[in-house]
Design a protein around this motif. Sequence first.
Motif, PDB file in Angstrom:
ATOM      1  N   MET A   1     -18.979   6.814   5.292  1.00 44.03           N
ATOM      2  CA  MET A   1     -18.194   4.991   6.079  1.00 44.03           C
ATOM      3  C   MET A   1     -18.760   4.544   7.348  1.00 44.03           C
ATOM      4  O   MET A   1     -19.123   3.315   8.233  1.00 44.03           O
ATOM      5  CB  MET A   1     -16.469   4.738   6.539  1.00 44.03           C
ATOM      6  CG  MET A   1     -15.638   5.388   4.610  1.00 44.03           C
ATOM      7  SD  MET A   1     -14.122   4.776   4.667  1.00 44.03           S
ATOM      8  CE  MET A   1     -14.132   2.819   5.213  1.00 44.03           C
TER       9      MET A   1
ATOM     10  N   GLN B   1     -18.453   0.107   1.939  1.00 42.99           N
ATOM     11  CA  GLN B   1     -16.985  -0.115   1.838  1.00 42.99           C
ATOM     12  C   GLN B   1     -16.497   1.171   0.665  1.00 42.99           C
ATOM     13  O   GLN B   1     -16.542   2.055   0.632  1.00 42.99           O
ATOM     14  CB  GLN B   1     -16.501  -1.051   0.225  1.00 42.99           C
ATOM     15  CG  GLN B   1     -17.100  -2.637   0.556  1.00 42.99           C
ATOM     16  CD  GLN B   1     -15.825  -2.371   1.833  1.00 42.99           C
ATOM     17  OE1 GLN B   1     -15.217  -2.495   1.946  1.00 42.99           O
ATOM     18  NE2 GLN B   1     -17.392  -3.688   2.794  1.00 42.99           N
TER      19      GLN B   1
ATOM     20  N   GLN C   1     -17.039   1.943  -3.153  1.00 44.22           N
ATOM     21  CA  GLN C   1     -18.447   2.570  -2.767  1.00 44.22           C
ATOM     22  C   GLN C   1     -18.882   3.823  -2.815  1.00 44.22           C
ATOM     23  O   GLN C   1     -19.391   4.623  -3.416  1.00 44.22           O
ATOM     24  CB  GLN C   1     -19.602   1.727  -2.554  1.00 44.22           C
ATOM     25  CG  GLN C   1     -19.929  -0.040  -2.503  1.00 44.22           C
ATOM     26  CD  GLN C   1     -20.829  -0.492  -1.764  1.00 44.22           C
ATOM     27  OE1 GLN C   1     -20.185  -0.091  -0.642  1.00 44.22           O
ATOM     28  NE2 GLN C   1     -21.419  -2.495  -2.220  1.00 44.22           N
TER      29      GLN C   1
END
Length: 74
Positions: A59, A66, A69
């Motif tokens: 991340m 996201q 994802q």
Amino acid sequence: MASRVSLKSKGKSSGGKGSKGMEEKSTSQCLKEWSTWAMKKAKVITHYGFIPLVIIIGMNSEPKPQLYQLLTPV
């Protein structure tokens, strides 16, 4: 026929030593016990921390994905 389960004590008995058990341990024995304890804790931390670590690193990378994802296999 039902089998019987025998309960036996696995620990060391304190027969004859009194309260000198901790004082008689050598330095190498204490080091061995500490390293075994530390490796067990490290194994648990690694087991439960690896996937969250991968998600956090993913991340914070570019481009910023996201959460869904990162978790979907596609």
